[in-house]
Every structure is written in structure tokens, then in C-alpha cells.
Design an enzyme around this catalytic site. Sequence first.
Site, PDB file in Angstrom:
ATOM      1  N   SER A 278       0.819  -1.205   0.000  1.00 48.08           N
ATOM      2  CA  SER A 278       0.000   0.000   0.000  1.00 48.08           C
ATOM      3  C   SER A 278       0.860   1.265   0.000  1.00 48.08           C
ATOM      4  O   SER A 278       1.722   1.433  -0.855  1.00 48.08           O
ATOM      5  CB  SER A 278      -0.929  -0.072   1.222  1.00 48.08           C
ATOM      6  N   MET A 279       0.681   2.152   0.965  1.00 47.79           N
ATOM      7  CA  MET A 279       1.450   3.385   1.024  1.00 47.79           C
ATOM      8  C   MET A 279       2.948   3.117   1.135  1.00 47.79           C
ATOM      9  O   MET A 279       3.771   3.953   0.745  1.00 47.79           O
ATOM     10  CB  MET A 279       0.984   4.181   2.247  1.00 47.79           C
ATOM     11  N   ASP A 525      -9.204  -3.164  -5.684  1.00 43.25           N
ATOM     12  CA  ASP A 525      -9.033  -4.194  -4.652  1.00 43.25           C
ATOM     13  C   ASP A 525      -9.845  -3.865  -3.404  1.00 43.25           C
ATOM     14  O   ASP A 525      -9.569  -4.352  -2.326  1.00 43.25           O
ATOM     15  CB  ASP A 525      -7.550  -4.357  -4.298  1.00 43.25           C
ATOM     16  N   HIS A 576      -7.416  -5.484  -0.485  1.00 42.92           N
ATOM     17  CA  HIS A 576      -6.245  -4.635  -0.293  1.00 42.92           C
ATOM     18  C   HIS A 576      -5.333  -5.066   0.864  1.00 42.92           C
ATOM     19  O   HIS A 576      -4.122  -5.157   0.708  1.00 42.92           O
ATOM     20  CB  HIS A 576      -6.739  -3.211  -0.057  1.00 42.92           C
TER      21      HIS A 576
END
Length: 620
Positions: A278-279, A525, A576
Site C-alpha cells: 500500500s502506502m 481491490d 487490499h
Amino acid sequence: MLRRRTGKDKAPSSDNKLDIGSKEEKELRDEFGDAKVKQLVIKPRSKRRNGFIFMLGGIFGIFIALFFANQHEVISLESLMDLNLESLIEAMPQGLVSDVKAFSQHERDTVSYDSFSVGLHLQSQGIKAKHPVVMIPGVISTGLESWGTGESSRQYFRRRLWGSWSMMRALVMDKAEWKNHVMLDRKTGLDPPGIKLRAAQGFDATDFFITGYWIWSKILENLATIGYDPTNAFSAAYDWRLSYLNLEVRDSYFTRLKSYIEIAVLVQGEKITLASHSMGSQVVLFFFKWVESDEHGKGGKDWVNRHIDSWVNISGCMLGAVKGLTAVLSGEMRDTAQLNAFAVYGLEKFLSKEERAEIFRAMPGISSMLPKGGEAIWGNSTWAPDDQPGQTLTFGNLLNFQDPNSTYTQRNLTTPESLQYLLDQSEDWYRDSVLNSYSHGVAHTKREVEANEKDPRKWLNPLEARLPLAPDMKIYCFYGVGKPTERSYFYQEEPDPLVKLNVSMDTTVTNGEGVDRGVLMGEGDGTVNLLSSGYMCAKGWRMKRYNPAGSKIKVFEMPHEPDRFSPRGGPNTGDHVDILGRASLNDLLLRVASGKGDLIEETFVSNIREYADRVQIFDD
Ligand SMILES: *[C@@H]1O[C@H](CO)[C@@H](O)[C@H](O)[C@H]1NC(C)=O
Ligand SMILES: *[C@@H]1O[C@H](CO)[C@@H](O)[C@H](O)[C@H]1NC(C)=O
Ligand SMILES: *[C@@H]1O[C@H](CO)[C@@H](O)[C@H](O)[C@H]1NC(C)=O
Ligand SMILES: *[C@@H]1O[C@H](CO)[C@@H](O)[C@H](O)[C@H]1NC(C)=O
Ligand SMILES: *[C@@H]1O[C@H](CO)[C@@H](O)[C@H](O)[C@H]1NC(C)=O
């Protein structure tokens, strides 16, 4: 009287007391204080423990059972008789007790699958640890601990004010103080005076969010089966609230990461496999620019090529997410946090949406997920690359207003217009903090890209800054597809012209064109839109100006095929966060780490390549 059981447990015997020194014990002590943790009795059903039932009894006989069963086994804490929790329980809204029961029932219905199995299977094929693995977690999922020693912070010393029961407790008991702690100073973007919150460190910071809710633990289990341990695997947790430059200013985060990697390469004699989620994928991209910059990391132009073997990029959100915008615009979080239902529950129940927006804006790191790439990627007022044939409402408008008489806008807004709207309506400090840290455009020529090399604001945007010159580095993009993901919204303005930025999702809009309670869903997602997760991997980085050295890119899309009976989706989820527990993702990650990534075949299941071809960005 205080009894409630799961399964077929019998009266506790003396050999199943809570282990002294165990993680559970520490956590309970942290939560409830030493004196209270003496009558705990646990009943492990199998060897691992990551489920809990908390029995909290007050004088009036109120119980709350919080249950976070993972699978395998259950620990029942049967008699927390003398916990003095009346005040806590009184503070809890009535509905909470029943909500928690319903939620725990849901979690309990988890269907288990054995997470070590992937690693064991590969181990039997001769796959073993090769490259040291450095894991960079995603937003929100790292715990934050208080280290302040001021009057108001002492009670929280070394407690997690994000990602633990302490967070829930602080939220219930003293919300104002909790907010003071988690929000950064508006002007500096650093800790407010007298307050100190730091990212928890080590594997513990990220393997579970709240007891029982795994994040990285399955990956760790599998890595361990092929020979990884703390000497060759490392979790580089960071305070995701900070803007990226401030990660270095306050915590020397990038300096430490660089030095850790250099030592690992020296000691192990192998380059690194980076795994980001992710980030975390943006953090990696920023780190690459930082480390090679003459003004910053001073690692030299070939540092990445010399130290990084491969970068496994899981559910990356290189181009942001439309959800990022609504979170800071109006505190929306219909599953924005995509995390522990219970943590989200806390944020949703105890904070108004205005308060949430205020908190999110005071966490500059969150704003790094505003959508990037403008109309070229996200579409204009009549068209978007991912519009489906026959679709009447285009995804190109990110914010739709039914009432054309709105104070601030007479029309529907595309993605860049929505960003401008957010910046125009918000307070100066927020606008400055976004504009000083991030950039959301597109560089259409090689010249522009090269000119951005010296501008840290552009480093996070892969459409404005290029990959490092690392011809030997391999990039793997693994992400889930096929889970409906928010793409476009209906909004309304509150009728108070004096209040700036008082907008909210117009949940009254539900129509036959696919809008449900103000939201139009697209592909992705569940959190990150397909365009954001797929574009750079499928197309962007195959263009010369964005990847001049030709680092190899390999995509592996994973269709979302959740197990209906498993709240976390089971072994084939594409969600996710839950994808970190997906069997095939673990399999691929281990292959890359063991140096066998070349054998992975590129796999597309979505239409991302078609959408990518429609995106209005071209090779120069
Ligand atoms: C939107 O973009 C499409 C594709 O580039 C283009 O054909 C269309 O004219 C644009 N619409 C507007 C209003 O600019
Ligand atoms: C925005 O789009 C919606 C849906 O197409 C439409 O009903 C509405 O009138 C538009 N609003 C404005 C202000 O143009
Ligand atoms: C729009 O606003 C003006 C004044 O603010 C008002 O006179 C007018 O009736 C409104 N029109 C609609 C369609 O709501
Ligand atoms: C926004 O408007 C709503 C409804 O008019 C109001 O209840 C709320 O207090 C306003 N928010 C702020 C921050 O003023
Ligand atoms: C990481 O993966 C995401 C998709 O999951 C993609 O959008 C992004 O461009 C990737 N970044 C890199 C450097 O591979």
C-alpha cells in the site's frame, strides 16, 4: 456468574494460566494495569494463540465479550472478576455491547487455513532464504506509541494510541486528549508541543494490528519456514502520519533504512528484496530518489542498483486513491481504513465525520494518497479510461453535485477539479502542507522528468519522477482485482455559507445508473482503484522516460475470490489488506526472496492494459 464460553472448554485447570512474560500477558497489563491481571485463565486449544475473549464484568453484571479469533485456537479469559471497569463500561454507548457481540460472532466464524503450508510446500521444493527481506508496511497499519512524559501523556507512556486496545480505551474515556495526541501540529507537521508519538518498532509493530487481526504475520510465518529470522528479515515501520520529508527530519527514517540495507548487504553478501504494501510502495519510491540525491542520501547514482535485487510491490497505490480525497474532504470512511472492523468501528462511533476529516487532515501522510495524474489518468467530465461500454454516468467526475445551485461550484468536478476544490475550501495551513509536500500532475516529456529530479515534492508521483537507474533491479507488482472499489461520489454542501468545507456525501442518491447511497463503484481491490494499482506497472514504467534504465517490471494480478465464510476472505482473497494472507501472494513473495522470481509468469486478469492504452499519456 461471569462465564461465557466458546467451544467445549471445561473448568480451567492450573496448567493453563496465562504465561508469565507472554505477549498476551504484557498486552493485558498494558491495558488494565498489573493488579488486575491476576485471575486470568487461558485455555489454548492448539499451540498458537491469537484469539481472545475478554470478559469484562462490572458490579452490575454487564459483560462485553470481545472476541478476535483468528483461527486454530481460542483463548478464553474467563474470570476477570475484579476488573474495575465500571467507568469504562458506563462510558460506552448502549449499542456497543450488542454491536461487539455481533462483530465477535462474525470474526469467530472464521474458516481457518494453515498459513505455514505455503512455506512448507516451497521448502520441500528446495526453495530457501537468499535475499535479505525488508518489509515496508502500509498506511494506518503500524501501531503508534506514546513516548511523551508531559502531564497529559504520562498515563499513556509506551501505550499504543493507534492500533491497540489502548486506542479504543483512550477514545472512549478521553477523546479530546486522544485527538491531541494523534494529530500533528498544523504548522510544522511534527509533534505538537509536549506530545510525542512514535511508530512501534520491530515485527510486533506490524504483524498484528490489534490482537488477532493479522497484517504481516502470515508472511512472517511463511518467510520463517524457508529460513528467515530477525537476522535477515526486517520490518521498517514508520510513522505514517508524517509527510515523507518529515520522516527524515524527525526520525532520520531514510538514513536508518539506508544504513540497515547497506549492513544487510555487507553481512549477507546478497542484495535486498524489498516488500512494500500500500502506502509503503510510495515510501520506497521516495526512498529511491532520496538515497541517490546529492542533497539528501548521497548514496550515489547507482546505489539502488548495487543494493536492491527486487522490489515486491503489494497493492501499491502509486497514483493515490479516490478514497484518499473523500477521507480528508469530509471524513468519509465507508471502509476507508480497510482495517480491523473494530478499529474502524471506534473511529466511526466515537468521532463525527467533521472530527475525522480534521484528524485526517492533521496527518499529512494521509494526503499523500490523494489521486495523482489528473484528467489523463482519471478522466474528464465526459469520459474516463475505465468507463464501461454503455455506462451512462462517467467515472470522470469524481464529485457530483445534484444541486446545481451550490455555493462553491456550479458543476460536477473531475479529479483535478476536486483536488482544487478541496484546497480552495480548506484552511491555509492544510493547503500549504499539501502543496509543499506533494504534486499531482503529469510530466509529458523527458526534459520535465529529468528537471524534477531535484524536487522532493515530485518524487512521490511516478508520472513526474522516474525510477532510479537500476537496470538489474526487478519490480514485481502484485495486487488484487475484482473487488468493487469506490470510484465516484455524489456530494452535497451544507447550507451554511459561513462554514468552509462543510460538505458530505449525499447518501440519498441511489439510482439505476449504479449509484448506491452516493457512491459509484468501479474496479480495484476494495481500496485502491485499478487505475492506480495497475497503470504504472502495466504501462507507465514501460515508457522510457519513467524507467530509463529499463528495470524489469512483472505484474501478477490476483482475482478476488473470497471465501464466503471467512471474514478475512480466506486463501484466495484479493482484498487490499487481506491479500497479505493470500496463499499465492505468499508463494510468489517467497520465490522472489529466494532468488527464483524470474520463473514467475506475468499474469493479467483485468482489463488494465486496455484502460492503460486509453490513458492520455504517451511516450515521447
Ligand atoms: C475527454 O477526453 C476524451 C478523450 O481524450 C475526449 O475525446 C473528450 O473530448 C474530452 N472531453 C472534454 C469535455 O474535454
Ligand atoms: C452532476 O451529474 C449528475 C449525474 O449526471 C447530474 O444529475 C447533475 O445535474 C450534475 N450536476 C451539475 C451541477 O451539473
Ligand atoms: C439558487 O439560489 C438562488 C439564491 O441563492 C435562489 O434564488 C434560487 O431559487 C436557487 N435555485 C434553485 C434551483 O434552487
Ligand atoms: C456542517 O453542517 C451541518 C449541518 O448544517 C452542521 O450540523 C455541522 O455542525 C456543520 N459542521 C461544521 C464543522 O460546522
Ligand atoms: C506497485 O504496484 C502498484 C499496483 O499494485 C502499481 O500501481 C505501482 O505502480 C507499483 N509500483 C512499482 C514501483 O512497481
